[in-house]
Design a protein around this motif. Structure first.
Motif, PDB file in Angstrom:
ATOM      1  N   TYR A  20       0.820  -1.217   0.000  1.00 49.46           N
ATOM      2  CA  TYR A  20       0.000   0.000   0.000  1.00 49.46           C
ATOM      3  C   TYR A  20       0.852   1.264   0.000  1.00 49.46           C
ATOM      4  O   TYR A  20       0.342   2.357  -0.274  1.00 49.46           O
ATOM      5  N   LEU A  21       2.136   1.101   0.308  1.00 46.71           N
ATOM      6  CA  LEU A  21       3.016   2.263   0.265  1.00 46.71           C
ATOM      7  C   LEU A  21       3.239   2.760  -1.160  1.00 46.71           C
ATOM      8  O   LEU A  21       3.554   3.932  -1.360  1.00 46.71           O
ATOM      9  N   VAL A  22       3.071   1.876  -2.149  1.00 48.23           N
ATOM     10  CA  VAL A  22       3.354   2.266  -3.535  1.00 48.23           C
ATOM     11  C   VAL A  22       2.438   3.399  -3.991  1.00 48.23           C
ATOM     12  O   VAL A  22       2.922   4.456  -4.423  1.00 48.23           O
ATOM     13  N   PRO A  23       1.103   3.250  -3.906  1.00 43.67           N
ATOM     14  CA  PRO A  23       0.259   4.381  -4.312  1.00 43.67           C
ATOM     15  C   PRO A  23       0.374   5.583  -3.384  1.00 43.67           C
ATOM     16  O   PRO A  23       0.264   6.730  -3.833  1.00 43.67           O
ATOM     17  N   ILE A  24       0.614   5.338  -2.094  1.00 40.56           N
ATOM     18  CA  ILE A  24       0.757   6.456  -1.151  1.00 40.56           C
ATOM     19  C   ILE A  24       1.978   7.305  -1.507  1.00 40.56           C
ATOM     20  O   ILE A  24       1.912   8.539  -1.569  1.00 40.56           O
ATOM     21  N   LEU A  25       3.089   6.636  -1.764  1.00 36.63           N
ATOM     22  CA  LEU A  25       4.307   7.355  -2.138  1.00 36.63           C
ATOM     23  C   LEU A  25       4.172   7.991  -3.518  1.00 36.63           C
ATOM     24  O   LEU A  25       4.748   9.055  -3.771  1.00 36.63           O
ATOM     25  N   SER A  26       3.398   7.358  -4.401  1.00 36.80           N
ATOM     26  CA  SER A  26       3.145   7.950  -5.722  1.00 36.80           C
ATOM     27  C   SER A  26       2.389   9.263  -5.582  1.00 36.80           C
ATOM     28  O   SER A  26       2.668  10.236  -6.287  1.00 36.80           O
ATOM     29  N   PHE A  27       1.414   9.279  -4.667  1.00 33.01           N
ATOM     30  CA  PHE A  27       0.663  10.507  -4.424  1.00 33.01           C
ATOM     31  C   PHE A  27       1.588  11.596  -3.888  1.00 33.01           C
ATOM     32  O   PHE A  27       1.534  12.750  -4.327  1.00 33.01           O
ATOM     33  N   LEU A  28       2.446  11.222  -2.940  1.00 32.46           N
ATOM     34  CA  LEU A  28       3.402  12.178  -2.380  1.00 32.46           C
ATOM     35  C   LEU A  28       4.332  12.706  -3.463  1.00 32.46           C
ATOM     36  O   LEU A  28       4.616  13.912  -3.529  1.00 32.46           O
ATOM     37  N   ALA A  29       4.790  11.819  -4.348  1.00 34.08           N
ATOM     38  CA  ALA A  29       5.680  12.233  -5.429  1.00 34.08           C
ATOM     39  C   ALA A  29       4.984  13.206  -6.370  1.00 34.08           C
ATOM     40  O   ALA A  29       5.610  14.152  -6.884  1.00 34.08           O
ATOM     41  N   GLY A  30       3.682  12.998  -6.595  1.00 30.94           N
ATOM     42  CA  GLY A  30       2.930  13.898  -7.466  1.00 30.94           C
ATOM     43  C   GLY A  30       2.913  15.321  -6.941  1.00 30.94           C
ATOM     44  O   GLY A  30       3.046  16.284  -7.714  1.00 30.94           O
ATOM     45  N   VAL A  31       2.743  15.471  -5.632  1.00 27.12           N
ATOM     46  CA  VAL A  31       2.774  16.809  -5.024  1.00 27.12           C
ATOM     47  C   VAL A  31       4.132  17.464  -5.252  1.00 27.12           C
ATOM     48  O   VAL A  31       4.226  18.643  -5.613  1.00 27.12           O
ATOM     49  N   MET A  32       5.187  16.697  -5.053  1.00 27.64           N
ATOM     50  CA  MET A  32       6.543  17.236  -5.216  1.00 27.64           C
ATOM     51  C   MET A  32       6.807  17.635  -6.659  1.00 27.64           C
ATOM     52  O   MET A  32       7.402  18.693  -6.924  1.00 27.64           O
ATOM     53  N   VAL A  33       6.350  16.812  -7.606  1.00 30.94           N
ATOM     54  CA  VAL A  33       6.549  17.130  -9.018  1.00 30.94           C
ATOM     55  C   VAL A  33       5.757  18.372  -9.408  1.00 30.94           C
ATOM     56  O   VAL A  33       6.256  19.256 -10.114  1.00 30.94           O
ATOM     57  N   ALA A  34       4.500  18.456  -8.953  1.00 31.12           N
ATOM     58  CA  ALA A  34       3.677  19.624  -9.269  1.00 31.12           C
ATOM     59  C   ALA A  34       4.313  20.901  -8.727  1.00 31.12           C
ATOM     60  O   ALA A  34       4.311  21.944  -9.394  1.00 31.12           O
ATOM     61  N   GLU A  35       4.859  20.814  -7.527  1.00 35.71           N
ATOM     62  CA  GLU A  35       5.507  21.984  -6.934  1.00 35.71           C
ATOM     63  C   GLU A  35       6.753  22.376  -7.732  1.00 35.71           C
ATOM     64  O   GLU A  35       7.020  23.559  -7.940  1.00 35.71           O
ATOM     65  N   HIS A  36       7.497  21.379  -8.196  1.00 37.67           N
ATOM     66  CA  HIS A  36       8.666  21.664  -9.032  1.00 37.67           C
ATOM     67  C   HIS A  36       8.249  22.328 -10.341  1.00 37.67           C
ATOM     68  O   HIS A  36       8.891  23.289 -10.795  1.00 37.67           O
ATOM     69  N   LEU A  37       7.163  21.814 -10.949  1.00 39.76           N
ATOM     70  CA  LEU A  37       6.695  22.385 -12.210  1.00 39.76           C
ATOM     71  C   LEU A  37       6.249  23.837 -12.025  1.00 39.76           C
ATOM     72  O   LEU A  37       6.473  24.673 -12.897  1.00 39.76           O
ATOM     73  N   ARG A  38       5.631  24.124 -10.889  1.00 40.56           N
ATOM     74  CA  ARG A  38       5.207  25.499 -10.630  1.00 40.56           C
ATOM     75  C   ARG A  38       6.405  26.439 -10.609  1.00 40.56           C
ATOM     76  O   ARG A  38       6.385  27.512 -11.219  1.00 40.56           O
ATOM     77  N   GLY A  39       7.482  26.030  -9.941  1.00 41.90           N
ATOM     78  CA  GLY A  39       8.677  26.868  -9.895  1.00 41.90           C
ATOM     79  C   GLY A  39       9.381  26.955 -11.234  1.00 41.90           C
ATOM     80  O   GLY A  39       9.870  28.014 -11.621  1.00 41.90           O
ATOM     81  N   ARG A  40       9.394  25.855 -11.962  1.00 42.34           N
ATOM     82  CA  ARG A  40      10.141  25.801 -13.227  1.00 42.34           C
ATOM     83  C   ARG A  40       9.465  26.605 -14.326  1.00 42.34           C
ATOM     84  O   ARG A  40      10.108  27.368 -15.047  1.00 42.34           O
ATOM     85  N   PHE A  41       8.155  26.467 -14.468  1.00 42.15           N
ATOM     86  CA  PHE A  41       7.479  27.077 -15.606  1.00 42.15           C
ATOM     87  C   PHE A  41       6.861  28.430 -15.296  1.00 42.15           C
ATOM     88  O   PHE A  41       6.527  29.173 -16.200  1.00 42.15           O
ATOM     89  N   THR A  42       6.719  28.774 -14.027  1.00 40.17           N
ATOM     90  CA  THR A  42       6.291  30.126 -13.701  1.00 40.17           C
ATOM     91  C   THR A  42       7.366  31.119 -14.116  1.00 40.17           C
ATOM     92  O   THR A  42       7.084  32.229 -14.549  1.00 40.17           O
ATOM     93  N   ALA A  43       8.606  30.681 -14.001  1.00 42.38           N
ATOM     94  CA  ALA A  43       9.719  31.583 -14.325  1.00 42.38           C
ATOM     95  C   ALA A  43       9.806  31.881 -15.821  1.00 42.38           C
ATOM     96  O   ALA A  43      10.194  32.968 -16.220  1.00 42.38           O
ATOM     97  N   THR A  44       9.435  30.915 -16.676  1.00 42.43           N
ATOM     98  CA  THR A  44       9.569  31.136 -18.116  1.00 42.43           C
ATOM     99  C   THR A  44       8.459  32.005 -18.679  1.00 42.43           C
ATOM    100  O   THR A  44       8.684  32.819 -19.568  1.00 42.43           O
ATOM    101  N   GLY A  45       7.236  31.812 -18.187  1.00 47.04           N
ATOM    102  CA  GLY A  45       6.112  32.596 -18.671  1.00 47.04           C
ATOM    103  C   GLY A  45       5.604  32.187 -20.038  1.00 47.04           C
ATOM    104  O   GLY A  45       4.656  32.748 -20.548  1.00 47.04           O
ATOM    105  N   ARG A  46       6.214  31.184 -20.684  1.00 48.45           N
ATOM    106  CA  ARG A  46       5.800  30.773 -22.026  1.00 48.45           C
ATOM    107  C   ARG A  46       4.570  29.881 -21.988  1.00 48.45           C
ATOM    108  O   ARG A  46       3.753  29.893 -22.903  1.00 48.45           O
ATOM    109  N   ILE A  47       4.454  29.080 -20.960  1.00 54.06           N
ATOM    110  CA  ILE A  47       3.313  28.191 -20.796  1.00 54.06           C
ATOM    111  C   ILE A  47       2.998  28.141 -19.313  1.00 54.06           C
ATOM    112  O   ILE A  47       3.900  28.161 -18.476  1.00 54.06           O
ATOM    113  N   HIS A  48       1.720  28.133 -18.992  1.00 55.42           N
ATOM    114  CA  HIS A  48       1.337  28.112 -17.585  1.00 55.42           C
ATOM    115  C   HIS A  48       1.707  26.760 -16.988  1.00 55.42           C
ATOM    116  O   HIS A  48       1.530  25.715 -17.617  1.00 55.42           O
ATOM    117  N   TRP A  49       2.212  26.767 -15.759  1.00 52.19           N
ATOM    118  CA  TRP A  49       2.661  25.510 -15.152  1.00 52.19           C
ATOM    119  C   TRP A  49       1.517  24.516 -15.000  1.00 52.19           C
ATOM    120  O   TRP A  49       1.734  23.297 -15.064  1.00 52.19           O
TER     121      TRP A  49
END
Length: 222
Positions: free
Chosen positions: A64-93
């Motif tokens: 059961y840790l597999v989907p739980i950790l996948s969910f946690l990883a999704g939050v981390m990836v989304a947060e990274h995308l917000r920082g990465r693509f907010t800076a470029t302004g070419r496409i919304h994160w």
């Protein structure tokens, strides 16, 4: 700044309702084709893990840790995308989040039911996490488009305020939450016959909905 955020397309009723439909569809999809589980929220997985630990079934509990950790990883990836693509302004994160969701779900459509279900459900958990973290507001109010518990809570609070203050803004807020819940139900209802007909490929319907949302977000604000 707050007014600017509220005018973004990601903050509109149309986007919120469409993503809620996709959320309802995904829950039914995983339940019908991937072993009778709801992959969007992780409370059930945490409860089942606790039960299996109490039973001494440690290897099953660890699964059961597999989907739980996948969910946690999704939050981390989304947060990274917000920082990465907010800076470029070419496409919304958030558009990048949607593209990631579409690509993952499109891949899931071609994986048959069976031994790989735990990994498919984990992929859906990852997608749900991306969406949950990426789309947290609708018309300035906090929402969830992949589950209904929080929306029910907020709807109840808004109705209570309306009964106390008799302000129409409170009722409008309650109606928006009700719209989200109804949209989620519509997605779930549509998933039943479509999954019965299309099987695992039915998840492509969610991809189409998300593509429509992506297109809407090409318009930066309203």
């Amino acid at each position: 700044m707050e007014d600017e955020v509220k005018r973004q397309m990601s903050d509109t009723l149309a986007v919120g309702f469409m993503l809620a439909m996709a959320g309802g569809f995904l829950d039914v999809y995983t339940y019908m084709t991937r072993g009778g589980v709801f992959a969007n929220a992780q409370t059930g997985n945490i409860v089942f893990m606790g039960i299996r630990l109490a039973e001494g079934r440690f290897l099953v509990a660890a699964s059961y840790l597999v989907p739980i950790l996948s969910f946690l990883a999704g939050v981390m990836v989304a947060e990274h995308l917000r920082g990465r693509f907010t800076a470029t302004g070419r496409i919304h994160w958030r558009q990048v989040v949607l593209l990631a969701e579409i690509l993952i779900l499109a891949a899931v459509a071609f994986i048959p039911s069976g031994a790989a279900d735990i990994w498919v459900n984990s992929a859906v958990s990852f997608v749900s996490s991306l969406q949950t973290h990426g789309f947290q507001k609708m018309v300035g109010a906090p929402v969830a488009t992949t589950m209904c518990t929080g929306n029910l809570k907020h709807a109840g609070a808004a109705i209570s305020l309306f009964l106390k203050r008799r302000e129409r803004t409170d009722m409008y807020l309650a109606l928006r939450y009700a719209g989200l819940i109804v949209s989620f139900i519509i997605g779930a209802v549509c998933a039943v016959p479509l999954t019965g007909i299309m099987g695992c490929a039915a998840v492509l319907v969610c991809c189409i909905v998300m593509l429509l949302v992506f297109a809407l977000m090409a318009k930066k604000s309203v």
